[in-house]
Write an enzyme that holds these catalytic residues in place. Structure first.
Site, PDB file in Angstrom:
ATOM      1  N   GLU A  94      -4.083 -10.351  28.190  1.00 27.05           N
ATOM      2  CA  GLU A  94      -3.821  -9.445  27.270  1.00 27.05           C
ATOM      3  C   GLU A  94      -3.477  -9.800  25.998  1.00 27.05           C
ATOM      4  O   GLU A  94      -3.091 -10.638  25.666  1.00 27.05           O
ATOM      5  CB  GLU A  94      -2.655  -8.268  27.695  1.00 27.05           C
ATOM      6  CG  GLU A  94      -2.856  -8.067  29.413  1.00 27.05           C
ATOM      7  CD  GLU A  94      -2.507  -6.513  29.361  1.00 27.05           C
ATOM      8  OE1 GLU A  94      -1.731  -6.019  28.740  1.00 27.05           O
ATOM      9  OE2 GLU A  94      -2.552  -6.176  30.584  1.00 27.05           O
ATOM     10  N   CYS A 107      -2.118 -10.031  18.265  1.00 23.62           N
ATOM     11  CA  CYS A 107      -1.114 -10.586  19.027  1.00 23.62           C
ATOM     12  C   CYS A 107      -1.704 -11.444  20.262  1.00 23.62           C
ATOM     13  O   CYS A 107      -2.175 -10.599  20.861  1.00 23.62           O
ATOM     14  CB  CYS A 107      -0.022  -9.528  19.514  1.00 23.62           C
ATOM     15  SG  CYS A 107       1.298  -9.858  20.571  1.00 23.62           S
ATOM     16  N   CYS A 114       5.059 -15.110  32.967  1.00 20.51           N
ATOM     17  CA  CYS A 114       6.229 -15.935  32.220  1.00 20.51           C
ATOM     18  C   CYS A 114       7.483 -16.267  33.081  1.00 20.51           C
ATOM     19  O   CYS A 114       7.527 -15.519  33.993  1.00 20.51           O
ATOM     20  CB  CYS A 114       6.597 -14.991  31.069  1.00 20.51           C
ATOM     21  SG  CYS A 114       7.890 -16.179  29.969  1.00 20.51           S
ATOM     22  N   CYS A 118      13.076 -12.477  31.111  1.00 19.96           N
ATOM     23  CA  CYS A 118      14.023 -11.873  30.430  1.00 19.96           C
ATOM     24  C   CYS A 118      14.257 -10.459  30.988  1.00 19.96           C
ATOM     25  O   CYS A 118      13.233  -9.828  31.490  1.00 19.96           O
ATOM     26  CB  CYS A 118      13.578 -11.667  28.733  1.00 19.96           C
ATOM     27  SG  CYS A 118      13.578 -13.215  28.173  1.00 19.96           S
ATOM     28  N   CYS A 121      11.719  -7.228  29.874  1.00 20.02           N
ATOM     29  CA  CYS A 121      10.490  -7.581  29.578  1.00 20.02           C
ATOM     30  C   CYS A 121       9.521  -7.620  30.851  1.00 20.02           C
ATOM     31  O   CYS A 121       9.681  -8.336  31.869  1.00 20.02           O
ATOM     32  CB  CYS A 121      10.212  -9.094  28.742  1.00 20.02           C
ATOM     33  SG  CYS A 121       8.839  -9.573  28.499  1.00 20.02           S
ATOM     34  N   CYS A 334       5.577  -4.642  22.412  1.00 18.37           N
ATOM     35  CA  CYS A 334       6.194  -6.041  22.752  1.00 18.37           C
ATOM     36  C   CYS A 334       6.785  -5.562  24.212  1.00 18.37           C
ATOM     37  O   CYS A 334       7.530  -4.770  24.524  1.00 18.37           O
ATOM     38  CB  CYS A 334       7.378  -6.064  21.897  1.00 18.37           C
ATOM     39  SG  CYS A 334       6.966  -6.690  19.998  1.00 18.37           S
TER      40      CYS A 334
END
Ligand code: SAH
Length: 364
Positions: A94, A107, A114, A118, A121, A334
């Site tokens: 993405e 971005c 990942c 976190c 997220c 984000c």
């Protein structure tokens, strides 16, 4: 384009590597520059009309001008467009194109998923699937630049899926490729690398002699709070992260920016604000205070909490801005990027088709 694993991805090659590749095909050196420039404009081999036909045929046998296939493209009312690109192994990447008045930002993702988990997220909830190659990172910019045409992409932020400093070599190679005057040609000062706070990577980046902007996802000013939000803090506490940030600012002469997603009642207390001011004292930096974006089951925070927190910091003399990240309506803001199974099972939508399939089922 049919992606074949055995064919070299030419977008992954630095100019000197491309020259080596062409040398083995008995081509003169100047061809490397022509080819590099075509590739970074997103051209197919057929498009490269100033290369001899025989060479174009040979290239098509041996190599690919990028490997990603566009799957979805969805624009939010605020003008941010989320793109989903499919890698040959079926993984989805993405990227987001954000048009501002005076700049156009891409971005990019640096990994599929990942590893850092976190708390707030979406990408972290997916876990790490794999690193992206430099070519896959560069190709995101090439494809989004094509989509943005005639607008020029002016800025690149490594704020998509993944932790760029955990895929250091590919990210650095991508920076050098994107920076190259014969290609996309974006100055290092207009490229930002964002990290959850990996001190070794920050120090390594500081030593590269590049002017890349560094952003650190801080989100808390004390270890007890940060341990809960950004689990890697248990391994690399704030003192280490801030020390590395100091080295970065000193070596590059650039201010470090900190992201601070406001989670009301948790990290926006006057105590956290006071500690943040103390923590960053003497460090050339600024803080971007960000309202939390929507995640499954989590309502987005309104801007008021963010504005209040920023107000306390400002009153104490810390340079601060409140930023609402764009693209939330298409899950492109984000922390919302996640190429999960529910997206992957959708029909092979092309641009603008199958919009709903771009969203995780739970969010529809
Ligand atoms: N791994 C890197 C790059 C990702 S940048 C890093 O952590 O910096 C993505 C940014 O969005 C990070 O600052 C991240 O903390 C932030 N973010 C994650 N979830 C969010 C959410 N729900 N709302 C707003 N920002 C979020």
């Amino acid at each position: 384009m049919i992606a074949t694993a055995s064919k070299a991805d030419l977008l992954d090659l630095l100019p000197e590597e491309l020259a080596g590749f062409l040398r083995r095909l008995d081509q003169p050196a100047y061809r490397a520059r022509q080819l590099f420039s075509w590739l970074h404009r997103g051209a197919s081999f057929e498009d490269m009309t100033d290369l001899p036909k025989s060479l174009r045929v040979r290239l098509a046998e041996l190599a690919q001008p990028g490997t990603l296939e566009p799957r979805l493209q969805e624009t939010a009312p605020d003008g941010a467009t989320r793109f989903v690109l499919r890698a040959p192994d079926g993984e989805l990447i993405e990227s987001v194109l954000i048009l501002h008045a005076r700049r156009t930002t891409v971005c990019v993702s640096s990994q599929i998923g990942c590893a850092f988990r976190c708390r707030f997220c979406a990408t972290g909830q997916q876990g790490l699937v794999r690193d992206l190659t430099a070519g896959e990172i560069v190709e995101q910019v090439v494809r989004l630049q094509q989509a943005a045409h005639p607008t020029r992409v002016t800025n690149i932020v490594f704020m998509g899926m993944g932790e760029p400093l955990a895929n250091y070599d590919a990210v650095l190679k991508a920076v050098r490729l994107l920076n190259h005057p014969d290609g996309i040609n974006i100055g290092a000062r207009h490229i930002a690398i964002s990290t959850c706070g990996l001190p070794k990577g920050i120090r390594r980046l500081a030593a590269e002699g590049l002017q890349v902007a560094l952003a650190i996802s801080l989100h808390a000013a004390t270890d007890d709070v940060r341990d809960q939000l950004v689990p890697v803090n248990r391994k690399h506490p704030l003192s280490e992260v801030i020390a590395a940030a100091g080295v970065y600012a000193q070596r590059t002469g650039r201010k470090v920016s900190f992201q601070y997603v406001v989670l009301p009642g948790l990290n926006d207390t006057p105590e956290q604000a006071r500690r943040l001011v103390t923590l960053t004292r003497g460090l050339p930096c600024m803080v971007n205070v960000i309202p939390q974006n929507m995640l499954d089951g989590v309502t987005p925070t309104d801007d008021r909490a963010a504005r209040n927190f920023a107000g306390i910091l400002r009153a104490r003399g810390l340079p601060v801005a409140v930023r609402r990240s764009r693209g939330a309506e298409v899950l492109g803001a984000c922390g919302q990027l996640r190429a999960d199974a529910s997206r992957r099972t959708g029909p092979p939508g092309h641009d603008k088709a199958g919009r709903a399939d771009a969203r995780p089922a739970k969010a529809r």
